[in-house]
Design an enzyme around this catalytic site. Sequence first.
Site, mmCIF file in Angstrom:
data_model
loop_
_atom_site.group_PDB
_atom_site.id
_atom_site.type_symbol
_atom_site.label_atom_id
_atom_site.label_comp_id
_atom_site.label_asym_id
_atom_site.label_seq_id
_atom_site.Cartn_x
_atom_site.Cartn_y
_atom_site.Cartn_z
ATOM 1 N N SER A 275 0.875 -1.187 0.127
ATOM 2 C CA SER A 275 0.209 -0.012 0.009
ATOM 3 C C SER A 275 0.805 1.372 -0.032
ATOM 4 O O SER A 275 0.231 2.361 -0.225
ATOM 5 C CB SER A 275 -0.922 -0.062 1.238
ATOM 6 O OG SER A 275 -2.021 -0.955 1.037
ATOM 7 N N LYS B 77 0.246 3.567 -3.087
ATOM 8 C CA LYS B 77 -0.829 4.310 -3.379
ATOM 9 C C LYS B 77 -0.531 5.771 -3.341
ATOM 10 O O LYS B 77 -1.109 6.559 -4.076
ATOM 11 C CB LYS B 77 -1.774 4.110 -2.013
ATOM 12 C CG LYS B 77 -2.294 2.673 -2.218
ATOM 13 C CD LYS B 77 -3.143 2.386 -0.916
ATOM 14 C CE LYS B 77 -3.803 0.730 -1.168
ATOM 15 N NZ LYS B 77 -4.449 0.542 0.210
ATOM 16 N N TYR C 90 -2.852 -2.555 -10.285
ATOM 17 C CA TYR C 90 -2.821 -2.447 -8.981
ATOM 18 C C TYR C 90 -1.954 -3.549 -8.395
ATOM 19 O O TYR C 90 -1.318 -3.269 -7.513
ATOM 20 C CB TYR C 90 -4.315 -2.413 -8.293
ATOM 21 C CG TYR C 90 -4.648 -2.605 -6.937
ATOM 22 C CD1 TYR C 90 -4.056 -1.339 -6.445
ATOM 23 C CD2 TYR C 90 -4.900 -3.436 -6.063
ATOM 24 C CE1 TYR C 90 -4.020 -1.130 -4.977
ATOM 25 C CE2 TYR C 90 -5.130 -3.424 -4.866
ATOM 26 C CZ TYR C 90 -4.356 -2.251 -4.246
ATOM 27 O OH TYR C 90 -4.641 -2.227 -2.703
ATOM 28 N N TYR D 230 -3.820 3.583 7.448
ATOM 29 C CA TYR D 230 -4.906 2.579 7.450
ATOM 30 C C TYR D 230 -5.942 3.273 8.822
ATOM 31 O O TYR D 230 -5.863 4.631 9.098
ATOM 32 C CB TYR D 230 -4.584 1.407 7.995
ATOM 33 C CG TYR D 230 -3.939 0.490 7.033
ATOM 34 C CD1 TYR D 230 -4.116 0.660 5.578
ATOM 35 C CD2 TYR D 230 -2.859 -0.302 7.269
ATOM 36 C CE1 TYR D 230 -3.192 0.057 4.694
ATOM 37 C CE2 TYR D 230 -1.970 -0.946 6.595
ATOM 38 C CZ TYR D 230 -2.096 -0.706 5.021
ATOM 39 O OH TYR D 230 -1.372 -1.213 4.213
ATOM 40 N N VAL E 137 1.355 -3.629 4.067
ATOM 41 C CA VAL E 137 1.435 -4.835 4.735
ATOM 42 C C VAL E 137 2.598 -5.790 4.480
ATOM 43 O O VAL E 137 2.848 -6.902 4.942
ATOM 44 C CB VAL E 137 0.157 -5.644 4.462
ATOM 45 C CG1 VAL E 137 -1.200 -4.986 4.939
ATOM 46 C CG2 VAL E 137 -0.063 -6.088 3.069
#
Length: 304
Positions: free
Chosen positions: A61, A64, A189, A240, A258
């Site tokens: 992530s 992103k 992605y 998060y 993660v």
Amino acid sequence: MKNFLEGVINRNNDKSDMGKVADYIPGLSHANKNHIGICIINSNNEITQAGDTNIKFTIQSISKPLTLMLALLDRGEKYVFSKVGMESTGDAFNSIKKLETGKMRKPFNPMINAGAIEVCSMIKGEDGEKKFKRVLDFFRIISENNTLNINEEVFLGEKETGNRNRAMGYFLKGEGLITGDVEEVLDIYFKQCSIEITAIDLAKIGLFLARGGVLSTGERIVSEHIATIAKTLMATCGMYDGSGEFAIKVGIPSKSGVGGGILSVVPGKMGIGVFGPALDTKGNSIAGIAVLEEIAENFKFSIF
């Protein structure tokens, strides 16, 4: 500084015992939960590191905010945020419920999976392969590492097990937010999440953001405004559903993944890369956060 960082690592490495490595994506479960490392690069390009900074892991992530910057270059701020919001959710990064029940009728922000999938649909290119190549090339540029590439095992694992992400993609398509082929978007992605990096790479990206979108060579890659958008969303949504607590305890723009990485930025001063694959219940590196808390407190890094 090096002695201090080594002390921080030693004081916090037992925190890894309280976490667990991600095992829901094949390939991630191989990580050694006891690995922990930190790299700091200051505005003079001085590198200080301690611990396991050369271990490769997948960016997950942390990709992103990087792809968001490329989408902003491609499409512009108005278009991007017409399809994805800027607000935190308070929900898990892979939650799907607010796609249908939220008032916005679009992903709340680009740092959750649904928002990141939407952002991937905005990358320009003739086909999926060319679109992903532009993503990978952009990551290579801002990390100043031309050797970055994907971990094929993790990519295939993401593709095989990513049914919740697939559901999000088709929901977004049904809402008219994604145009084009959903599977092509999802492959972009999954591939971007599977790019391998090190804590040193993260620190270089952090310094790029700390400089407002400028490389160590002085070359500007994105506008200061685009870099500010990325840093702001990292500060409000980057950890998060633990972003608020992290803002209080650490107080610098950061993005976790993660795979165990954390990308952190001290605006105008330095970039920080942390690696520790043992995760807390929210998906953040448990030892990594402890390390950042101690460093931020000692040097008064908080931007608040």
